[in-house]
Design a protein around this motif. Structure first.
Motif, PDB file in Angstrom:
ATOM      1  N   ARG A 252      36.426  46.289  34.439  1.00  0.00           N
ATOM      2  CA  ARG A 252      36.560  45.214  35.298  1.00  0.00           C
ATOM      3  C   ARG A 252      38.029  45.390  36.135  1.00  0.00           C
ATOM      4  NH1 ARG A 252      33.370  40.228  33.924  1.00  0.00           N
ATOM      5  NH2 ARG A 252      32.546  40.684  31.953  1.00  0.00           N
ATOM      6  N   TYR A 253      37.843  45.549  37.493  1.00  0.00           N
ATOM      7  CA  TYR A 253      39.024  45.821  38.221  1.00  0.00           C
ATOM      8  C   TYR A 253      39.999  44.550  38.130  1.00  0.00           C
ATOM      9  CZ  TYR A 253      37.327  42.804  42.266  1.00  0.00           C
ATOM     10  OH  TYR A 253      36.614  41.813  42.761  1.00  0.00           O
ATOM     11  N   THR A 254      41.249  44.893  38.154  1.00  0.00           N
ATOM     12  CA  THR A 254      42.252  44.054  37.936  1.00  0.00           C
ATOM     13  C   THR A 254      42.443  43.004  39.201  1.00  0.00           C
ATOM     14  OG1 THR A 254      43.676  45.695  36.909  1.00  0.00           O
ATOM     15  CG2 THR A 254      44.839  43.824  37.660  1.00  0.00           C
ATOM     16  N   GLY A 255      42.596  41.685  38.760  1.00  0.00           N
ATOM     17  CA  GLY A 255      42.773  40.630  39.756  1.00  0.00           C
ATOM     18  C   GLY A 255      41.633  39.978  40.449  1.00  0.00           C
ATOM     19  N   TYR A 256      40.368  40.384  39.645  1.00  0.00           N
ATOM     20  CA  TYR A 256      39.132  39.722  40.476  1.00  0.00           C
ATOM     21  C   TYR A 256      39.144  38.225  40.337  1.00  0.00           C
ATOM     22  CZ  TYR A 256      37.583  39.155  35.805  1.00  0.00           C
ATOM     23  OH  TYR A 256      37.325  38.676  34.279  1.00  0.00           O
ATOM     24  N   GLN A 257      40.091  37.716  39.412  1.00  0.00           N
ATOM     25  CA  GLN A 257      39.855  36.171  39.350  1.00  0.00           C
ATOM     26  C   GLN A 257      40.257  35.650  40.505  1.00  0.00           C
ATOM     27  OE1 GLN A 257      41.528  38.280  37.528  1.00  0.00           O
ATOM     28  NE2 GLN A 257      40.999  38.094  35.170  1.00  0.00           N
ATOM     29  N   GLN A 258      40.982  36.214  41.593  1.00  0.00           N
ATOM     30  CA  GLN A 258      41.262  35.633  42.719  1.00  0.00           C
ATOM     31  C   GLN A 258      40.035  35.571  43.736  1.00  0.00           C
ATOM     32  OE1 GLN A 258      45.381  37.416  44.252  1.00  0.00           O
ATOM     33  NE2 GLN A 258      45.339  38.468  42.330  1.00  0.00           N
ATOM     34  N   ILE A 259      39.027  36.126  43.518  1.00  0.00           N
ATOM     35  CA  ILE A 259      37.942  36.220  44.475  1.00  0.00           C
ATOM     36  C   ILE A 259      36.991  34.989  44.270  1.00  0.00           C
ATOM     37  CG2 ILE A 259      36.183  37.565  45.611  1.00  0.00           C
ATOM     38  CD1 ILE A 259      38.903  38.935  46.061  1.00  0.00           C
ATOM     39  N   SER A 260      36.696  34.378  44.925  1.00  0.00           N
ATOM     40  CA  SER A 260      35.711  33.264  44.827  1.00  0.00           C
ATOM     41  C   SER A 260      34.289  33.611  44.166  1.00  0.00           C
ATOM     42  CB  SER A 260      35.530  32.537  45.951  1.00  0.00           C
ATOM     43  OG  SER A 260      35.081  32.994  47.093  1.00  0.00           O
ATOM     44  N   TRP A 261      33.647  34.628  44.697  1.00  0.00           N
ATOM     45  CA  TRP A 261      32.273  34.863  44.397  1.00  0.00           C
ATOM     46  C   TRP A 261      32.438  35.872  43.139  1.00  0.00           C
ATOM     47  CZ3 TRP A 261      34.112  37.124  49.241  1.00  0.00           C
ATOM     48  CH2 TRP A 261      34.420  38.565  49.149  1.00  0.00           C
ATOM     49  N   GLN A 262      33.622  36.040  42.469  1.00  0.00           N
ATOM     50  CA  GLN A 262      33.852  36.833  41.216  1.00  0.00           C
ATOM     51  C   GLN A 262      34.055  35.651  40.092  1.00  0.00           C
ATOM     52  OE1 GLN A 262      33.008  39.748  40.835  1.00  0.00           O
ATOM     53  NE2 GLN A 262      33.627  41.139  42.547  1.00  0.00           N
ATOM     54  N   ALA A 263      34.048  34.468  40.437  1.00  0.00           N
ATOM     55  CA  ALA A 263      33.982  33.457  39.423  1.00  0.00           C
ATOM     56  C   ALA A 263      32.686  33.362  38.511  1.00  0.00           C
ATOM     57  CB  ALA A 263      34.428  31.990  39.980  1.00  0.00           C
ATOM     58  N   ASN A 264      32.277  34.212  37.819  1.00  0.00           N
ATOM     59  CA  ASN A 264      30.932  34.084  37.021  1.00  0.00           C
ATOM     60  C   ASN A 264      31.218  35.030  35.817  1.00  0.00           C
ATOM     61  OD1 ASN A 264      29.844  36.824  37.927  1.00  0.00           O
ATOM     62  ND2 ASN A 264      30.254  35.511  40.019  1.00  0.00           N
ATOM     63  N   PRO A 265      30.248  35.051  34.906  1.00  0.00           N
ATOM     64  CA  PRO A 265      30.355  36.000  33.922  1.00  0.00           C
ATOM     65  C   PRO A 265      30.408  37.370  34.317  1.00  0.00           C
ATOM     66  CG  PRO A 265      28.923  34.396  33.312  1.00  0.00           C
ATOM     67  CD  PRO A 265      29.301  34.141  34.889  1.00  0.00           C
ATOM     68  N   ASP A 266      29.866  37.879  35.340  1.00  0.00           N
ATOM     69  CA  ASP A 266      29.898  38.965  35.863  1.00  0.00           C
ATOM     70  C   ASP A 266      30.991  39.541  36.849  1.00  0.00           C
ATOM     71  OD1 ASP A 266      27.509  39.705  34.605  1.00  0.00           O
ATOM     72  OD2 ASP A 266      26.420  39.193  36.142  1.00  0.00           O
ATOM     73  N   GLY A 267      32.164  38.582  36.943  1.00  0.00           N
ATOM     74  CA  GLY A 267      33.367  38.975  37.606  1.00  0.00           C
ATOM     75  C   GLY A 267      33.932  40.089  37.487  1.00  0.00           C
ATOM     76  N   GLY A 268      34.192  40.629  38.437  1.00  0.00           N
ATOM     77  CA  GLY A 268      34.945  41.999  38.306  1.00  0.00           C
ATOM     78  C   GLY A 268      34.286  43.248  38.108  1.00  0.00           C
ATOM     79  N   LEU A 269      32.568  43.290  37.843  1.00  0.00           N
ATOM     80  CA  LEU A 269      31.863  44.414  37.697  1.00  0.00           C
ATOM     81  C   LEU A 269      31.312  45.077  38.775  1.00  0.00           C
ATOM     82  CD1 LEU A 269      29.918  42.716  34.412  1.00  0.00           C
ATOM     83  CD2 LEU A 269      32.133  44.552  34.410  1.00  0.00           C
TER      84      LEU A 269
END
Length: 547
Positions: free
Chosen positions: A361-378
């Motif tokens: 998972r790429y670093t900092g994906y938590q800052q993206i709204s649509w990545q706020a799920n179990p598959d975030g950053g993938l």
């Protein structure tokens, strides 16, 4: 008594299911060995008519689709294992046919993808990462599964009649899907997976949000256009009832599929549709090309202009509204699309050769709204950057080589196909052009439905792989082929190694060995090369002209 009977029935259900699956597998293998294309059609029906995404839906409960069933225990979905089994049946069936297997220039590239996935799986095991994460579709395993799919298409549809049958099936599938989408759009509020209305506050209705539905419509539209406006078609001058019916269906497919793509309100679908239409126009003679462009441009331009005003007019207006989600004034101090690219590029520059791994998972994906799920950053919104992020430069090289190999073989195929089969080859090339925007700014590889876009190369490659058969569909074409080959004396030197492969040379060969050597030369080099010796001519006479 009734309770006992119910207990017996429910206790026997697992055994009944297993027995049913065994019988179905035996029957399927038997049918696949005789008619391999019968195993390809069920998979194509699933891909064409079953959606995979629930992104954008407001429903509370979402059940896993057919594209993820079985992946928990088998690492990959059952539907992909079905493709592998269908390919195995088609491969065995091809061994008993006179023509044998068909060469494919994509094969080395898919083997490269397989080796790269194996290397990532081995690295995941040593790093303590679960193997299912390394093989998940969020990496690049979907690209590997394009290989069996393309091979299945090449082996299952081998004759001219089967190719025409496939083209008509795709056109009918696209027509049915487009009519379903238009009726749902007009009477039932459109696709429930409406990201723009449910998440972006853009009040519009969609025919289909999934880009693969628009992809099917693009292929059906290409086949319909070539059927209606292509020159030299055997049905062009025919006026029987069956031909009129197919032309009527082609007109319906042309209009409904184009409308379905326009009303999907996806920018990538609009741009891809224009690129696909350009590929279709290039298949016509210059005069007819200009006539069709002049006739279609006002209609397509007006439809796209109306749809753009409906969607983009709510985002500010002007040409800048095409990139409204890249601008800062709508989503805060910095657009999340731009922020996503910045975060991904930082990880790519940190690991340019190996990538972050298929499971990373790429670093900092938590800052993206649509990545706020179990598959975030993938995943991220760029297919090219996704491959570069996950697999590094080796994956990028493989991706470029795979695309170039397909473009080369499609170009050769479109130049040599007869008019009746030009629609099928054009559909494959137009579908690849249609997917260019999604590969650049979309998510074509990590989706559960998206790997099956590999059937687009399969369509054109199927036609290209059988071009020897298609070039001799008429006596006149066969005579022209023989005449053109007889003017190339340099091919004579290619014949000699075929005779000298057997120990002892051509003089020391037995009669049966000389016939086999001549047969190999005739199969590889055509009638002119095979007729350079008596044994070669004898062997060529025993080989069917159109295997």
């Amino acid at each position: 008594m009734s309770d006992t009977l119910l207990q017996v029935v429910f206790s026997s259900l697992p055994f009944a299911v297993v027995l049913f699956l065994v019988i179905a597998a035996v029957l399927g293998i038997g049918l696949g060995l005789v008619w391999p294309r019968l195993l390809a059609y069920p998979y194509l029906c699933i891909f064409f008519w079953m959606n995979s995404t629930s992104y954008g839906s407001l429903s509370v409960f979402a059940t896993p689709g057919v594209y993820s069933r079985g992946s928990g225990l088998l690492f990959f979905p059952v539907v992909l294992w079905y493709v592998l089994g269908a390919w195995a049946c088609a491969r065995v069936a091809a061994a008993f046919r006179p023509g044998g297997t068909t060469d494919c220039n994509l094969r080395p590239w898919f083997w490269g993808w397989t080796l790269l996935l194996g290397a990532h799986a081995a690295a995941a095991i040593f790093a303590g990462v679960p193997l299912k994460d390394a093989l998940a579709p969020s990496g690049f395993s979907n690209i590997v599964w394009m290989g069996p799919l393309v091979a299945l298409m090449l082996l299952a549809f081998r004759t001219r009649a089967e190719a025409l049958e496939l083209a008509r099936f795709i056109m009918l599938a696209g027509l049915g899907r487009a009519l379903f989408g238009l009726v749902r759009w007009a009477a039932f509020g459109g696709d429930p997976n409406n990201v723009y209305a449910n998440m972006n506050a853009i009040s519009i209705r969609l025919t289909f949000f999934d880009i693969n539905d628009s992809l099917l419509c693009m292929m059906a539209c290409a086949i319909a256009a070539v059927t209606l406006f292509g020159t030299g078609n055997s049905n062009e001058k025919s006026d029987d009832g069956q031909t009129r019916l197919w032309r009527l269906l082609a007109w319906l497919a042309l209009a409904s599929t184009a409308a379905c793509i326009v009303l999907s309100y996806r920018r990538s679908a609009w741009i891809g549709f224009m690129l696909g239409c350009a590929v279709v126009l290039l298949r016509f003679p210059p005069r007819r090309r200009i006539q069709l462009a002049l006739a279609a441009s006002p209609l397509v331009g007006a439809a796209l202009g109306y749809a753009a005003l409906r969607r983009l007019g709510q985002a500010g207006g002007g040409m800048a509204s095409l990139l409204y989600d890249m601008q800062s004034r709508r989503f805060g101090p910095e657009s999340e699309r731009v922020l996503e690219l910045k975060l991904v590029l930082a990880d790519i520059l940190a690991r340019p050769f190996t990538g972050i791994g298929a499971w990373g998972r790429y670093t900092g994906y938590q800052q993206i709204s649509w990545q706020a799920n179990p598959d975030g950053g993938l995943f991220l919104h760029s297919g090219v950057l996704h491959v570069l992020l996950k697999s590094g430069l080796p994956g990028l090289i493989l991706l470029g080589g795979t695309i170039c190999a397909f473009v080369l073989v499609a170009r050769r195929a479109l130049r040599s196909l007869p008019p009746d089969l030009l629609g099928l080859g054009t559909a494959g090339a137009a579908a690849l052009a249609f997917m260019i925007p999604d590969v650049l700014i979309g998510t074509p590889f990590p989706g559960a439905h998206d790997p099956d876009a590999g059937h687009c190369p399969g369509l054109a490659l199927h036609c290209a792989g059988r071009r020897r058969y298609h070039a001799a569909t008429t006596p006149e074409a066969h005579a022209r082929t023989l005449a053109s080959r007889s003017r190339i004396p340099r091919r004579e030197h290619r014949l000699r190694p075929a005779f000298h492969r057997v120990k002892g040379g051509p003089i020391g060969l037995s009669g049966r060995q000389r016939v086999r050597a001549g047969r190999r030369a005739a199969t590889r080099h055509g009638s002119w090369a095979g007729a350079q010796s008596t044994d070669g001519a004898r062997a060529y006479a025993s080989v069917p002209a159109n295997p």
